[in-house]
Design a protein around this motif. Structure first.
Motif, PDB file in Angstrom:
ATOM      1  N   CYS A   1       0.830  -1.064   0.103  1.00 20.67           N
ATOM      2  CA  CYS A   1       0.083   0.108  -0.044  1.00 20.67           C
ATOM      3  C   CYS A   1       0.991   1.286   0.102  1.00 20.67           C
ATOM      4  O   CYS A   1       2.013   1.120   0.664  1.00 20.67           O
ATOM      5  N   ARG A   2       0.284   2.305  -0.663  1.00 23.13           N
ATOM      6  CA  ARG A   2       0.892   3.575  -0.525  1.00 23.13           C
ATOM      7  C   ARG A   2       0.690   4.462   0.685  1.00 23.13           C
ATOM      8  O   ARG A   2      -0.544   4.454   0.857  1.00 23.13           O
ATOM      9  N   ILE A   3       1.483   5.324   1.206  1.00 23.94           N
ATOM     10  CA  ILE A   3       1.322   6.108   2.455  1.00 23.94           C
ATOM     11  C   ILE A   3       0.863   7.411   1.818  1.00 23.94           C
ATOM     12  O   ILE A   3       1.833   8.178   1.550  1.00 23.94           O
ATOM     13  N   THR A   4      -0.376   7.745   1.651  1.00 25.88           N
ATOM     14  CA  THR A   4      -0.772   8.914   1.013  1.00 25.88           C
ATOM     15  C   THR A   4      -0.857   9.981   2.122  1.00 25.88           C
ATOM     16  O   THR A   4      -1.391   9.311   3.444  1.00 25.88           O
ATOM     17  N   PRO A   5      -1.131  11.334   1.973  1.00 24.12           N
ATOM     18  CA  PRO A   5      -1.252  12.181   3.174  1.00 24.12           C
ATOM     19  C   PRO A   5      -2.581  11.883   3.750  1.00 24.12           C
ATOM     20  O   PRO A   5      -3.019  12.271   4.952  1.00 24.12           O
ATOM     21  N   GLN A   6      -3.607  11.591   3.087  1.00 25.77           N
ATOM     22  CA  GLN A   6      -5.064  11.285   3.526  1.00 25.77           C
ATOM     23  C   GLN A   6      -4.927  10.097   4.247  1.00 25.77           C
ATOM     24  O   GLN A   6      -5.488  10.132   5.483  1.00 25.77           O
ATOM     25  N   ARG A   7      -4.233   9.111   3.858  1.00 20.93           N
ATOM     26  CA  ARG A   7      -4.396   7.994   4.655  1.00 20.93           C
ATOM     27  C   ARG A   7      -3.477   8.086   6.010  1.00 20.93           C
ATOM     28  O   ARG A   7      -4.106   7.747   7.093  1.00 20.93           O
TER      29      ARG A   7
ATOM     30  N   PRO B   1      -7.824  19.308   4.151  1.00 18.82           N
ATOM     31  CA  PRO B   1      -9.167  19.470   3.784  1.00 18.82           C
ATOM     32  C   PRO B   1      -9.745  18.774   2.408  1.00 18.82           C
ATOM     33  O   PRO B   1     -10.804  18.786   2.660  1.00 18.82           O
ATOM     34  N   THR B   2      -9.095  18.518   1.617  1.00 19.37           N
ATOM     35  CA  THR B   2      -9.779  18.024   0.516  1.00 19.37           C
ATOM     36  C   THR B   2     -10.187  16.413   0.624  1.00 19.37           C
ATOM     37  O   THR B   2     -10.628  16.042  -0.337  1.00 19.37           O
ATOM     38  N   THR B   3      -9.830  15.811   1.793  1.00 18.77           N
ATOM     39  CA  THR B   3     -10.155  14.285   1.812  1.00 18.77           C
ATOM     40  C   THR B   3     -11.707  14.156   1.456  1.00 18.77           C
ATOM     41  O   THR B   3     -12.343  14.879   2.173  1.00 18.77           O
ATOM     42  N   SER B   4     -12.020  13.147   0.888  1.00 17.48           N
ATOM     43  CA  SER B   4     -13.353  12.892   0.499  1.00 17.48           C
ATOM     44  C   SER B   4     -13.840  11.768   1.624  1.00 17.48           C
ATOM     45  O   SER B   4     -13.119  10.903   2.190  1.00 17.48           O
ATOM     46  N   LEU B   5     -15.143  11.902   1.723  1.00 25.13           N
ATOM     47  CA  LEU B   5     -15.729  10.620   2.618  1.00 25.13           C
ATOM     48  C   LEU B   5     -15.559   9.196   1.994  1.00 25.13           C
ATOM     49  O   LEU B   5     -15.394   8.365   2.682  1.00 25.13           O
ATOM     50  N   ALA B   6     -15.552   9.153   0.796  1.00 27.06           N
ATOM     51  CA  ALA B   6     -15.235   8.010   0.040  1.00 27.06           C
ATOM     52  C   ALA B   6     -13.855   7.329   0.503  1.00 27.06           C
ATOM     53  O   ALA B   6     -13.601   6.008   0.863  1.00 27.06           O
ATOM     54  N   THR B   7     -12.806   8.290   0.636  1.00 25.36           N
ATOM     55  CA  THR B   7     -11.543   7.921   0.952  1.00 25.36           C
ATOM     56  C   THR B   7     -11.333   7.327   2.371  1.00 25.36           C
ATOM     57  O   THR B   7     -11.016   6.444   2.589  1.00 25.36           O
ATOM     58  N   VAL B   8     -12.294   8.053   3.236  1.00 29.49           N
ATOM     59  CA  VAL B   8     -12.373   7.622   4.635  1.00 29.49           C
ATOM     60  C   VAL B   8     -12.891   6.279   4.724  1.00 29.49           C
ATOM     61  O   VAL B   8     -12.366   5.378   5.373  1.00 29.49           O
ATOM     62  N   TYR B   9     -14.131   6.255   4.065  1.00 28.57           N
ATOM     63  CA  TYR B   9     -14.590   4.532   4.193  1.00 28.57           C
ATOM     64  C   TYR B   9     -13.555   3.580   3.505  1.00 28.57           C
ATOM     65  O   TYR B   9     -13.588   2.556   3.992  1.00 28.57           O
ATOM     66  N   LYS B  10     -12.735   3.955   2.499  1.00 27.33           N
ATOM     67  CA  LYS B  10     -11.768   2.925   1.800  1.00 27.33           C
ATOM     68  C   LYS B  10     -10.753   2.709   2.916  1.00 27.33           C
ATOM     69  O   LYS B  10     -10.395   1.513   3.088  1.00 27.33           O
ATOM     70  N   THR B  11     -10.384   3.835   3.442  1.00 28.84           N
ATOM     71  CA  THR B  11      -9.175   3.687   4.401  1.00 28.84           C
ATOM     72  C   THR B  11      -9.733   2.805   5.698  1.00 28.84           C
ATOM     73  O   THR B  11      -8.904   1.943   6.129  1.00 28.84           O
ATOM     74  N   VAL B  12     -10.941   2.961   6.211  1.00 33.52           N
ATOM     75  CA  VAL B  12     -11.271   2.405   7.523  1.00 33.52           C
ATOM     76  C   VAL B  12     -11.249   0.817   7.270  1.00 33.52           C
ATOM     77  O   VAL B  12     -11.145   0.039   7.851  1.00 33.52           O
ATOM     78  N   ASN B  13     -11.788   0.735   5.967  1.00 35.90           N
ATOM     79  CA  ASN B  13     -12.140  -0.826   5.745  1.00 35.90           C
ATOM     80  C   ASN B  13     -10.654  -1.445   5.554  1.00 35.90           C
ATOM     81  O   ASN B  13     -10.544  -2.482   5.827  1.00 35.90           O
TER      82      ASN B  13
ATOM     83  N   ALA C   1      -3.479  10.866   7.596  1.00 37.90           N
ATOM     84  CA  ALA C   1      -4.144  11.876   8.504  1.00 37.90           C
ATOM     85  C   ALA C   1      -5.403  11.036   9.055  1.00 37.90           C
ATOM     86  O   ALA C   1      -5.684  11.090  10.237  1.00 37.90           O
ATOM     87  N   ILE C   2      -6.000  10.263   8.359  1.00 37.32           N
ATOM     88  CA  ILE C   2      -7.267   9.248   8.956  1.00 37.32           C
ATOM     89  C   ILE C   2      -6.604   8.301   9.910  1.00 37.32           C
ATOM     90  O   ILE C   2      -7.101   7.948  11.097  1.00 37.32           O
ATOM     91  N   LEU C   3      -5.448   7.627   9.768  1.00 34.77           N
ATOM     92  CA  LEU C   3      -4.813   6.872  10.695  1.00 34.77           C
ATOM     93  C   LEU C   3      -4.520   7.649  11.935  1.00 34.77           C
ATOM     94  O   LEU C   3      -4.582   7.102  12.920  1.00 34.77           O
ATOM     95  N   GLU C   4      -3.851   8.800  11.846  1.00 31.50           N
ATOM     96  CA  GLU C   4      -3.552   9.661  13.082  1.00 31.50           C
ATOM     97  C   GLU C   4      -5.112   9.840  13.898  1.00 31.50           C
ATOM     98  O   GLU C   4      -5.170   9.694  15.230  1.00 31.50           O
ATOM     99  N   VAL C   5      -6.106  10.266  13.169  1.00 29.71           N
ATOM    100  CA  VAL C   5      -7.190  10.681  13.862  1.00 29.71           C
ATOM    101  C   VAL C   5      -7.819   9.540  14.593  1.00 29.71           C
ATOM    102  O   VAL C   5      -8.185   9.408  15.599  1.00 29.71           O
TER     103      VAL C   5
END
Lengths: 150, 150
Positions: free
Chosen positions: A19-25, A53-65, A27-31
């Motif tokens: 997996c790639r470590i993106t800033p979105q991932r 700020p630009t993170t989408s809800l879809a990305t949140v779902y993908k990451t928590v899954n 940030a979600i990981l930290e939260v």
DNA sequence: GTTCGTGCAAATCCTTTGCAGCGAC
DNA sequence: GTCGCTGCAAAGGATTTGCACGAAC
């Protein structure tokens, strides 16, 4: 620069899984790992938006899954208004104490349960993987609020 | 003519609550109280259709929600593919043993849990209303199927 | 440069709801 | 006869998916 050892370990594991470590991932990981609350997807999204700020809800779902499948986060599905909550702070199964009025979730300290699953292996032949224990009640605050309004 | 005392009692309770006893409700009531399985709404609908063919899914949902509110049926929400299940055979909270492969749900015999909620009242000030205990694992049949296919 | 991940919007699934007609009481 | 219940279809909310662009490696 990340100093939290838990997060560092998860990042390592994700990298090794290809997996790639993106800033979105990140940030979600930290939260999800640092929050003591049991957050909804919307709440995670709102908190992440403060840092990225630009993170989408879809990305949140993908990451928590993804984190759920890696065993680094617990998904708690409830029926009714309480919806689905995520607990990334304590990925091992543990009991939850849930207020049916305000939907707040507490982690009570009870060791008793951890020994129990083993009993079921012998009795029913199941290979036990995990467990989920929810205790429903009314928290002290909501009890007070109710007796006040009566 | 209904001879099952449990069903008779629920019918009485519903009448006193001002509810009408329709053939659909009676058919749903029979299905959910007599099934030892933990049925989905779709499954309840399919079984009811055998006795009362025109019953709609919407009516199934309305009726199980009514029974849930009356405390005569337990709603078990799961995240993911297992969906929501209903247990009308044993309305008091009890542990469930769930196979993560075939989604079958068993009712293991464990008394231990029933005493536990009381402990939480003193420790956290919660007024305990109910609890939910799910143990996840792989049932003997699915274990056998997996070792066969390896 | 190659994938993989993201973000958007549309799709999907499950459940609830609005409403006209029917049926229990 | 009244009013609650039914069934339909449409709405609703939560989560997933398809796809083109952008970014991690």
């Amino acid at each position: 620069m990340q100093t939290n050892p838990r997060i560092q370990g998860i990042v390592e594991k994700l990298k090794q899984a290809g997996c790639r470590i993106t800033p979105q991932r990140l940030a979600i990981l930290e939260v999800v790992t640092e929050s003591r609350d049991h957050l909804t997807a919307e709440q995670i999204h709102a908190l992440v938006a403060q840092r990225f700020p630009t993170t989408s809800l879809a990305t949140v779902y993908k990451t928590v899954n993804l984190l759920r499948d890696e065993g680094e986060l617990i998904e708690l599905g409830f029926s009714g208004s309480a919806g689905t909550r995520y607990d990334g702070a304590r990925p091992a199964p543990h009991p939850h104490l849930i207020c049916v009025r305000c939907n707040r979730i507490l982690d009570p300290e009870i060791r008793l349960f951890d020994e129990l699953p083993g009993e079921l292996t012998e009795s029913y032949g199941y290979r036990i993987l995990s467990h989920r224990i929810d205790i429903y009640g009314i928290c002290p605050e909501c009890q007070a609020a109710e007796s006040r309004s009566q």
